[in-house]
Design a protein around this motif. Structure first.
Motif, PDB file in Angstrom:
ATOM      1  N   ALA A  47     -29.959  -9.688  -5.237  1.00 21.54           N
ATOM      2  CA  ALA A  47     -30.020 -10.777  -6.208  1.00 21.54           C
ATOM      3  C   ALA A  47     -29.089 -10.531  -7.385  1.00 21.54           C
ATOM      4  O   ALA A  47     -28.509 -11.470  -7.924  1.00 21.54           O
ATOM      5  N   ILE A  48     -28.941  -9.282  -7.785  1.00 26.23           N
ATOM      6  CA  ILE A  48     -28.175  -9.070  -9.027  1.00 26.23           C
ATOM      7  C   ILE A  48     -26.717  -8.639  -8.816  1.00 26.23           C
ATOM      8  O   ILE A  48     -25.851  -9.078  -9.546  1.00 26.23           O
ATOM      9  N   VAL A  98     -24.032 -11.397  -8.019  1.00 25.05           N
ATOM     10  CA  VAL A  98     -23.953 -12.316  -9.152  1.00 25.05           C
ATOM     11  C   VAL A  98     -23.241 -11.666 -10.327  1.00 25.05           C
ATOM     12  O   VAL A  98     -22.447 -12.296 -11.023  1.00 25.05           O
ATOM     13  N   GLU A 131     -20.113 -12.891 -13.263  1.00 23.67           N
ATOM     14  CA  GLU A 131     -20.416 -13.184 -14.660  1.00 23.67           C
ATOM     15  C   GLU A 131     -19.137 -13.564 -15.416  1.00 23.67           C
ATOM     16  O   GLU A 131     -18.065 -13.008 -15.155  1.00 23.67           O
ATOM     17  N   PRO A 132     -19.265 -14.497 -16.341  1.00 21.29           N
ATOM     18  CA  PRO A 132     -18.066 -14.898 -17.089  1.00 21.29           C
ATOM     19  C   PRO A 132     -17.466 -13.748 -17.887  1.00 21.29           C
ATOM     20  O   PRO A 132     -16.264 -13.734 -18.143  1.00 21.29           O
ATOM     21  N   PHE A 147     -27.831  -6.498 -16.543  1.00 19.20           N
ATOM     22  CA  PHE A 147     -27.565  -6.249 -15.133  1.00 19.20           C
ATOM     23  C   PHE A 147     -27.419  -4.752 -14.895  1.00 19.20           C
ATOM     24  O   PHE A 147     -28.022  -4.183 -13.993  1.00 19.20           O
TER      25      PHE A 147
END
Lengths: 307, 307
Positions: free
Chosen positions: B165-166, B169, B173-174, B226
């Motif tokens: 899940a992490i 992603v 991240e921006p 994160f």
DNA sequence: TTTAGCATTTTGGTCGCCAAAAATGCCTTC
DNA sequence: GAAGGCATTTTTGGCGACCAAAATGCTAAA
């Protein structure tokens, strides 16, 4: 946290249950039963019961035990609620001092002990907590380093981004299991919040309810790593928000979102719930949380003026 | 962890750097410089330098300081490496005892102090660590509760689901920012692992390298939430894997996956890297980690036989 | 038979002192 | 003038005794 004494803490919890009617009038409150519920021994429970009957929240019958009275004396409710939210906490002070740049990045334990007049063990507790919550770490030698993590409003965004990554996914975990009872309980709370007068309710309470809702949902994933990750960031969030003012309008958006999610889940539409959760969180991210925008800006201004 | 003394720890780290050639022969090792690097005072650094020159890993010139010798005496390397991995740790024992069901769910501090013959403060450290790593928590009254989180192979799946899940992603991240230097360093390490003889390398080392790779990547997201979430689950994973045997073939799959990810990132194909990361992790999930399947099963069998 | 009430045992937190470790300041040498 | 070497100061952790709080066992009453 609440007073250090276990008996006192139990007493407070019971008081809340009695006042809100969770424990019904006339019930026999058995020592062992309470002890089992909280997983403690009978001694502190007994002390709590004695204290409560002194206050008039329980009726004592010799050799039979304690009973919830049919009618609770006037004014007791207010008195107890007031007393409850009074206790201020060194940890909060410490956190605020750091957030508002009243501390240097490197601090010795000694200086902290002096500043907050703490015993060695209290200090230990405090630092352990700060470390646990991720914004303080031991230096290799003497002293602690305070991390800037929670200082900027940027951290806000980061937290929401993180939640965006885990919360919707957690609902889709294969081990996810709906707990309708818990869900119903949270629906009750959220509906209550829709009607509450924001000005007359402690913001911590409102915040805590929101956080509890999200934590309850993620717990249903039955994956403790998701759950504890959320708890972790929520603790940090509380740090930043704990004195914020609550915006009534935003609170209502938040609550009706929550209720919508509950609706979806109860109808078994988990995927839709997950999607809605994503939207809900991005909404909060865009608005910088329903709650603390002003405060956050104020804080940064202050921080700036001291640099 | 390594011996409690700061000077000793610094000495060990320096020894490693000298032996691996990270610090080149002939270099002048200045006290202040090392102290700055590790953010400590000069005193423990000086003690470390003295110790190392006693061992023959540094040459001392009066009033000029310490220098890395051109040639390092035979056998010193082995001697130091051996000494390094020797130290066994109460915490590890404690964790293993719990994993293998040799402890009850509820324990008092006294019983633990006795079992492992610890002073109060040592015990404190140990429990703090276990609590930090998420598998022990204080009861409300006396005693600790040990959580089943780390016990079953189910936890394995849960950890991988969480990482799934992490991690992918995080790459998107921006605030994600590529650090080519770190990337190159990890490429070097992964390539080294492709060639290493599994039987003659401590598994902790291999595991640590893998974890470090993932942590380095997630750190580039520049979102500390994160990063720290991953560190957290990795600590727990280490607990379960620390004595596993490493499967050479699986290790190689793992490493080439890692290298592939580095390739993608270096070419700027972040989205592809994220996708590949997802595949990489699901692969590990399907295979129950490249590493510990057998051991995990053995463990559960043992746990079962005692129930 | 259950449970309150009491007595006893056990636990873990607190405090102060002391020694070890680390930080700091100064002096000397190259 | 930069860095090592030494002396001094400060910080921190360990230990042990003490004490309040919690757990446990037993008795008597409903």
């Amino acid at each position: 946290m609440s007073s250090s004494d276990l008996a006192t803490r139990i007493s407070n919890r019971l008081a809340k249950d009695i006042l809100t009617g969770t424990i019904e009038p006339g019930t026999h409150v058995a020592t062992q039963q309470i002890a089992d519920r909280y997983q403690v021994s009978r001694t502190p429970v007994r002390d709590a019961l004695v204290a409560l009957s002194d206050k008039g929240l329980l009726e004592h019958q010799a050799n039979r035990g304690y009973f919830v009275p049919e009618e609770i004396p006037e004014g007791l409710a207010q008195e107890i609620a007031a007393q409850d939210s009074e206790e201020s906490d060194v940890y909060q002070t410490f956190a605020e001092d750091w957030l508002k740049n009243r501390l240097t990045e490197i601090v010795t334990e000694q200086s902290l002990r002096q500043r907050y007049s703490l015993t060695k063990s209290r200090l230990n507790d405090m630092m352990a907590r700060a470390a646990r919550e991720g914004w303080a770490e031991r230096k290799e030698g003497y002293g602690w380093r305070l991390l800037p993590v929670a200082k900027t409003s940027e951290a806000f965004d980061q937290i929401y981004r993180f939640r965006l990554a885990i919360e919707p996914v957690a609902l889709l975990e294969p081990s996810f299991e709906l707990d309708r009872k818990v869900l119903a309980e949270h629906r009750r709370i959220q509906e209550w919040m829709l009607e509450v007068d924001v000005a007359r309710t402690p913001p911590e309470q409102l915040l805590a309810n929101g956080a509890a809702f999200h934590e309850a949902l993620i717990a249903m994933s039955n994956n403790p790593f998701f759950a504890s990750a959320l708890e972790r960031v929520n603790r940090m969030r509380r740090l930043m928000e704990y004195r914020a003012r609550v915006d009534q309008e935003r609170l209502q958006v938040q609550c009706s979102d929550h209720i919508e999610i509950i609706d979806l889940l109860e109808r078994g539409e988990v995927v839709e719930a997950s999607y809605f959760m994503r939207r809900h969180l991005s909404g909060a991210l865009r608005r910088k949380s329903p709650i603390a925008r002003n405060w956050s800006e104020e804080m940064e201004a202050e921080a700036h003026s001291q640099a």
